[in-house]
Write a protein that holds these residues in place. Structure first.
Motif, PDB file in Angstrom:
ATOM      1  N   ASN A  22     -24.404 -11.901   2.692  1.00  0.00           N
ATOM      2  CA  ASN A  22     -25.714 -12.470   2.409  1.00  0.00           C
ATOM      3  C   ASN A  22     -26.606 -12.312   3.639  1.00  0.00           C
ATOM      4  OD1 ASN A  22     -27.911 -13.861   1.547  1.00  0.00           O
ATOM      5  ND2 ASN A  22     -26.945 -15.864   1.592  1.00  0.00           N
ATOM      6  N   PHE A  23     -27.386 -11.266   3.654  1.00  0.00           N
ATOM      7  CA  PHE A  23     -28.286 -11.002   4.769  1.00  0.00           C
ATOM      8  C   PHE A  23     -29.703 -11.450   4.420  1.00  0.00           C
ATOM      9  CE2 PHE A  23     -24.883  -7.886   5.402  1.00  0.00           C
ATOM     10  CZ  PHE A  23     -24.579  -8.127   6.727  1.00  0.00           C
ATOM     11  N   ALA A  24     -29.856 -12.623   3.807  1.00  0.00           N
ATOM     12  CA  ALA A  24     -31.161 -13.077   3.320  1.00  0.00           C
ATOM     13  C   ALA A  24     -32.196 -13.160   4.426  1.00  0.00           C
ATOM     14  CB  ALA A  24     -31.016 -14.429   2.630  1.00  0.00           C
ATOM     15  N   GLY A  25     -31.846 -13.725   5.577  1.00  0.00           N
ATOM     16  CA  GLY A  25     -32.795 -13.832   6.685  1.00  0.00           C
ATOM     17  C   GLY A  25     -33.194 -12.486   7.232  1.00  0.00           C
ATOM     18  N   ILE A  47     -39.242  -7.501  15.064  1.00  0.00           N
ATOM     19  CA  ILE A  47     -38.220  -8.452  14.627  1.00  0.00           C
ATOM     20  C   ILE A  47     -37.308  -8.730  15.807  1.00  0.00           C
ATOM     21  CG2 ILE A  47     -36.234  -8.820  13.109  1.00  0.00           C
ATOM     22  CD1 ILE A  47     -37.634  -6.973  11.071  1.00  0.00           C
ATOM     23  N   ALA A  48     -37.098 -10.009  16.093  1.00  0.00           N
ATOM     24  CA  ALA A  48     -36.185 -10.418  17.159  1.00  0.00           C
ATOM     25  C   ALA A  48     -35.339 -11.570  16.620  1.00  0.00           C
ATOM     26  CB  ALA A  48     -36.952 -10.853  18.409  1.00  0.00           C
ATOM     27  N   LEU A  49     -34.200 -11.231  16.056  1.00  0.00           N
ATOM     28  CA  LEU A  49     -33.327 -12.237  15.462  1.00  0.00           C
ATOM     29  C   LEU A  49     -32.589 -13.015  16.546  1.00  0.00           C
ATOM     30  CD1 LEU A  49     -31.833 -10.053  12.607  1.00  0.00           C
ATOM     31  CD2 LEU A  49     -33.697 -11.694  12.418  1.00  0.00           C
ATOM     32  N   PRO A  50     -32.271 -14.286  16.274  1.00  0.00           N
ATOM     33  CA  PRO A  50     -31.490 -15.046  17.255  1.00  0.00           C
ATOM     34  C   PRO A  50     -30.106 -14.428  17.425  1.00  0.00           C
ATOM     35  CG  PRO A  50     -31.734 -16.289  15.205  1.00  0.00           C
ATOM     36  CD  PRO A  50     -32.563 -15.051  15.073  1.00  0.00           C
ATOM     37  N   THR A  51     -29.467 -14.709  18.543  1.00  0.00           N
ATOM     38  CA  THR A  51     -28.157 -14.128  18.815  1.00  0.00           C
ATOM     39  C   THR A  51     -27.054 -14.777  17.994  1.00  0.00           C
ATOM     40  OG1 THR A  51     -27.914 -15.590  20.707  1.00  0.00           O
ATOM     41  CG2 THR A  51     -28.764 -13.380  21.130  1.00  0.00           C
ATOM     42  N   LYS A  52     -27.315 -15.972  17.493  1.00  0.00           N
ATOM     43  CA  LYS A  52     -26.378 -16.638  16.579  1.00  0.00           C
ATOM     44  C   LYS A  52     -27.057 -16.732  15.225  1.00  0.00           C
ATOM     45  CE  LYS A  52     -23.753 -19.040  20.085  1.00  0.00           C
ATOM     46  NZ  LYS A  52     -23.315 -20.327  20.616  1.00  0.00           N
ATOM     47  N   LYS A  53     -26.473 -17.474  14.279  1.00  0.00           N
ATOM     48  CA  LYS A  53     -27.037 -17.535  12.931  1.00  0.00           C
ATOM     49  C   LYS A  53     -28.481 -18.029  12.933  1.00  0.00           C
ATOM     50  CE  LYS A  53     -26.360 -19.248   8.295  1.00  0.00           C
ATOM     51  NZ  LYS A  53     -25.528 -19.956   7.365  1.00  0.00           N
ATOM     52  N   ASP A  54     -28.764 -19.076  13.702  1.00  0.00           N
ATOM     53  CA  ASP A  54     -30.132 -19.559  13.837  1.00  0.00           C
ATOM     54  C   ASP A  54     -30.287 -20.270  15.177  1.00  0.00           C
ATOM     55  OD1 ASP A  54     -29.323 -22.319  13.509  1.00  0.00           O
ATOM     56  OD2 ASP A  54     -29.366 -22.030  11.349  1.00  0.00           O
ATOM     57  N   PHE A  55     -31.496 -20.659  15.500  1.00  0.00           N
ATOM     58  CA  PHE A  55     -31.753 -21.271  16.800  1.00  0.00           C
ATOM     59  C   PHE A  55     -31.082 -22.635  16.949  1.00  0.00           C
ATOM     60  CE2 PHE A  55     -35.236 -18.234  16.476  1.00  0.00           C
ATOM     61  CZ  PHE A  55     -35.056 -17.566  17.678  1.00  0.00           C
TER      62      PHE A  55
END
Length: 70
Positions: A22-25, A47-55
């Motif tokens: 599930n790559f929804a984000g 796009i700069a995604l957080p290094t973990k699932k979310d902040f």
């Protein structure tokens, strides 16, 4: 509309960094980038995604390191 009025030099999209099937984000970030790219130069939208699932899963130090790398 608000972003168009502001005319920012850079827009950074940072949605949840989903994993597994599930790559929804990740997909939402790509979709938002595509939509924004029709109004802004491609170099303005990143796009700069957080290094973990979310902040919320990241420590203050991890967030500061992430922010320094973008």
């Amino acid at each position: 509309n608000y972003l168009l009025r502001l005319d920012p030099k850079e827009i950074i999209l940072s949605f949840n960094n989903d994993d597994g099937n599930n790559f929804a984000g990740n997909k939402a970030a790509e979709k938002a980038k595509k939509k924004l790219s029709s109004h802004f130069d491609a170099e303005q939208v990143n796009i700069a995604l957080p290094t973990k699932k979310d902040f919320g899963e990241m420590s203050d130090n991890e967030i500061q390191h992430w922010a320094g790398s973008i």
